[in-house]
Design a protein around this motif. Sequence first.
Motif, PDB file in Angstrom:
ATOM      1  N   ARG A 207      57.086  26.493  89.215  1.00  0.00           N
ATOM      2  CA  ARG A 207      56.163  27.565  89.566  1.00  0.00           C
ATOM      3  C   ARG A 207      55.960  28.542  88.419  1.00  0.00           C
ATOM      4  N   LEU A 208      54.874  29.252  88.488  1.00  0.00           N
ATOM      5  CA  LEU A 208      54.541  30.299  87.523  1.00  0.00           C
ATOM      6  C   LEU A 208      54.157  31.530  88.323  1.00  0.00           C
ATOM      7  N   GLU A 209      54.945  32.572  88.162  1.00  0.00           N
ATOM      8  CA  GLU A 209      54.687  33.829  88.886  1.00  0.00           C
ATOM      9  C   GLU A 209      54.595  33.595  90.388  1.00  0.00           C
ATOM     10  N   GLY A 210      55.484  32.756  90.888  1.00  0.00           N
ATOM     11  CA  GLY A 210      55.581  32.528  92.324  1.00  0.00           C
ATOM     12  C   GLY A 210      54.643  31.492  92.889  1.00  0.00           C
ATOM     13  N   LEU A 211      53.683  31.002  92.077  1.00  0.00           N
ATOM     14  CA  LEU A 211      52.730  30.005  92.545  1.00  0.00           C
ATOM     15  C   LEU A 211      52.881  28.732  91.735  1.00  0.00           C
ATOM     16  N   LYS A 212      52.557  27.606  92.361  1.00  0.00           N
ATOM     17  CA  LYS A 212      52.650  26.327  91.679  1.00  0.00           C
ATOM     18  C   LYS A 212      51.707  26.280  90.481  1.00  0.00           C
ATOM     19  N   PHE A 213      52.203  25.733  89.364  1.00  0.00           N
ATOM     20  CA  PHE A 213      51.300  25.435  88.257  1.00  0.00           C
ATOM     21  C   PHE A 213      50.181  24.543  88.783  1.00  0.00           C
ATOM     22  N   SER A 214      48.961  24.810  88.392  1.00  0.00           N
ATOM     23  CA  SER A 214      47.837  24.011  88.876  1.00  0.00           C
ATOM     24  C   SER A 214      46.764  23.903  87.806  1.00  0.00           C
ATOM     25  N   THR A 215      46.469  22.669  87.406  1.00  0.00           N
ATOM     26  CA  THR A 215      45.390  22.443  86.442  1.00  0.00           C
ATOM     27  C   THR A 215      44.038  22.748  87.064  1.00  0.00           C
ATOM     28  N   SER A 216      43.802  22.243  88.293  1.00  0.00           N
ATOM     29  CA  SER A 216      42.489  22.408  88.908  1.00  0.00           C
ATOM     30  C   SER A 216      42.173  23.873  89.187  1.00  0.00           C
ATOM     31  N   ARG A 217      43.210  24.674  89.516  1.00  0.00           N
ATOM     32  CA  ARG A 217      42.981  26.104  89.800  1.00  0.00           C
ATOM     33  C   ARG A 217      43.143  26.962  88.549  1.00  0.00           C
ATOM     34  N   ARG A 218      43.496  26.319  87.415  1.00  0.00           N
ATOM     35  CA  ARG A 218      43.669  27.009  86.135  1.00  0.00           C
ATOM     36  C   ARG A 218      44.750  28.095  86.217  1.00  0.00           C
ATOM     37  N   HIS A 219      45.758  27.836  87.047  1.00  0.00           N
ATOM     38  CA  HIS A 219      46.926  28.733  87.113  1.00  0.00           C
ATOM     39  C   HIS A 219      48.022  28.069  86.290  1.00  0.00           C
ATOM     40  N   ALA A 220      48.118  28.425  85.021  1.00  0.00           N
ATOM     41  CA  ALA A 220      49.008  27.685  84.136  1.00  0.00           C
ATOM     42  C   ALA A 220      49.229  28.424  82.826  1.00  0.00           C
ATOM     43  N   ILE A 221      50.310  28.041  82.145  1.00  0.00           N
ATOM     44  CA  ILE A 221      50.473  28.315  80.719  1.00  0.00           C
ATOM     45  C   ILE A 221      50.306  26.965  80.043  1.00  0.00           C
ATOM     46  N   TRP A 222      49.289  26.856  79.209  1.00  0.00           N
ATOM     47  CA  TRP A 222      48.937  25.555  78.642  1.00  0.00           C
ATOM     48  C   TRP A 222      49.941  25.160  77.564  1.00  0.00           C
ATOM     49  N   ALA A 223      50.357  23.910  77.627  1.00  0.00           N
ATOM     50  CA  ALA A 223      51.409  23.431  76.732  1.00  0.00           C
ATOM     51  C   ALA A 223      50.991  23.501  75.269  1.00  0.00           C
ATOM     52  N   HIS A 224      49.728  23.181  74.962  1.00  0.00           N
ATOM     53  CA  HIS A 224      49.316  23.192  73.553  1.00  0.00           C
ATOM     54  C   HIS A 224      49.325  24.609  72.991  1.00  0.00           C
ATOM     55  N   GLU A 225      49.024  25.599  73.838  1.00  0.00           N
ATOM     56  CA  GLU A 225      49.075  26.986  73.371  1.00  0.00           C
ATOM     57  C   GLU A 225      50.518  27.440  73.169  1.00  0.00           C
ATOM     58  N   GLU A 226      51.414  27.029  74.079  1.00  0.00           N
ATOM     59  CA  GLU A 226      52.820  27.417  73.924  1.00  0.00           C
ATOM     60  C   GLU A 226      53.441  26.725  72.718  1.00  0.00           C
ATOM     61  N   LEU A 227      53.085  25.464  72.478  1.00  0.00           N
ATOM     62  CA  LEU A 227      53.641  24.745  71.334  1.00  0.00           C
ATOM     63  C   LEU A 227      53.136  25.301  70.006  1.00  0.00           C
ATOM     64  N   ALA A 228      52.021  26.025  70.032  1.00  0.00           N
ATOM     65  CA  ALA A 228      51.524  26.646  68.804  1.00  0.00           C
ATOM     66  C   ALA A 228      52.370  27.860  68.411  1.00  0.00           C
ATOM     67  N   ARG A 229      53.107  28.422  69.382  1.00  0.00           N
ATOM     68  CA  ARG A 229      53.928  29.595  69.074  1.00  0.00           C
ATOM     69  C   ARG A 229      55.421  29.350  69.287  1.00  0.00           C
TER      70      ARG A 229
END
Length: 539
Positions: A326-348
Motif C-alpha cells: 500500500r501507499l498512504e493507506g491505499l493499494k498501489f494502482s496503475t489504472s488509478r495512477r495511485h503510485a510511486i513510479w519505479a523508474h522515477e524512484e530508480l532515478a534518485r
Amino acid sequence: MSRTEWITATPPTPNGDLHIGHMAGPYLAGDVLRRFRVADGADVRYTTGLDDHQSYVPVRGLKDGGLKGEEIADRYGESIESVWRQAGAEFDAIVRPRRDPEYTAHVQDFFQRLYDQGHIVARTRPLPYCTGCERWLYEAYLKGDCPHCGSGSNGNACEPCGRPNDCADLTDPECTACGAPAELRDCERLYFPLAPFGEQLDAFWQRVDMPPHLRALCERMRAEGLPEIAVSHPSEWGVPVTVPGFTDQRVYVWFEMAPGYLMEWQKCATGEPAPAPVQFFGFDNGYFHALLFPAAFLADASGPDSPQGPAGAPLPSAFVVNEFYRLEGLKFSTSRRHAIWAHEELARTPADVLRHHVLSDRPNGRQTSFTPADLERSRARLAEHWDGWLRRLFTAVAEDCAGTAPAEEPQGPAWERLHARLTRTVDELREAYSAAGFDARRAVALLDETVSLAVDFGHVHSHERDRPEGAAPHRRALAAQLAVASALAAWAAPVLPHGADRLAGLLGVPAGRRIDAAALRGPAAGTPLAVPAEGVFSG
C-alpha cells in the motif's frame, strides 16, 4: 542433461509504468530465487511477459485522449522492461504476445483443442452493455460491487477478495468510460466449466506449496461449487476466437495466459521429468494460477491431441504469493495512477537500496505500506551500517597491513563463536532463499544481522591495536572481518547484486559463489585491498 528449473513471475499489464508495489511483489522476489539457484549451480529459466491483451490497455488509451491500444502497450511495455533492467531483475524470456509470431496461433490452437474436446461450451447469459458507448462491458470496461465481498470491482474478477464474477452479477454495474449505468442484455459466449476438474484440483492443492490465504480461497470456492468461467468476450482487442459463430469475440485474457505459460514450459522441458514451475504472483491473481490455469492444463492433457506428452501438465510445485503493498493507506494502482513510479524512484535511488527496502518490507502474508521516510531509513542503514563497517575495515587494512590482506588467519575463541553463529545464520539464509521456505523479509533480516555481528566484532577487537603486543591479534581480527566481508559478497548477491559484485571485486574474490559457510574465507594473503571510493551497497 540436467533438468531445467523454471521460475515464473506473472506478466504485468502495460497500461502504465511499473510502480514500487510491483517491485515489492513478484519481480524482484523471483529474481532473488533465480540468483540463489544459479549460485548453487542449477540450470534455471526465469520467465515473465507483458499482458498486452488486458482490456485495461485500450481503456487507458481512451482515458489518455483516444490513443490506440497498440500505442499504450508499446509505450509502457518498453518502460516496464527498462525498469526491470535498471532494478537488476534478470529474465531469461519475456513473452511479448503481439510481437511473438507464434503466440496467437499457439493460443488459438489451445483454445480450439479444448472446445473440440467439449471442455469449452457455449452459454447464453446476461452481459452488461453500454448503450451510449455501444459497447459490451467486461473487465476494465465495467465497474460495480463484487457479488462475493461487496468491494468495488471491475468485471470478471475482484482484486480485494480474489474471486471471479460473471460481470452481470456485479451490483450497480456501470461503464467505466462514460459512467452511465449498464443494462443487461443476453449474449452468447464461450465458457469453461471448472467443476469437472474438482477432484483433480483437490489432489493438486494437496501437493502444491501455497500460503493459507490462497488455500482458503481455493477450498472455499470448491465448497461453494466451482463456477463456469467466461473465456470469450465480444471485443476487438485480444486474440481472436476461431470457433465458428464466435469469431467476433476475443479469448479472455486470463485464459489466454495459460497457453502462454505452456509455450515457455515446452522450452524448459528438455529432460524428464519436465519442470514443475515455481510461480510468483500477487494474491489478486491467485484464483487464476491456482484454479483456472491448472484446470485448463488438466483439460488439455486429457485430450488425444495434447502436445504435452506423457509428462503431463506443467502444474506448479510452489506458489509464492504476495499481498497488496500500500501507499498512504491505499493499494498501489496503475489504472488509478495511485503510485510511486519505479523508474522515477530508480532515478534518485540506487537499485540495491530500493531492492533492500522493498524486499525487507515485502507484503508476505499481510499487507504492508510504503513511505518515503522508510525508504530513507533503508538507505541510511546501508550507507552507515553496511558501508560504514566496510569503510572502517578497508581503512584499517590500509593503515595497519600496508593495504593488503594480512597473512594472519582468523583464530581464537571469539572467532570460533562468530564463525559458528554465522554458519547457523547461512543455514537459515539458505532456507529463506529456497523455494520451499522463501521469505525475502527474513533473508534481508539475516543479512542485516550478519553485518551487525561483523560491526560488533570490529568494534570489540579494534582495541587489540592498543595492546603493546597486539599487532598480530589485531591483524587476525581484521582477517576475520575480511572473511565475513567475503561471505557477504556471496550471501547478499541474490538481494543486492550490484553491491555484492562491487564487494567481490574489492576483495579479489569470485562473484556468484555458492551461498554457504565455505564463503567465510577472506582473500589470499597479500591481495591488494583499496579503500572504496564510494558506497559499496548504498552507492
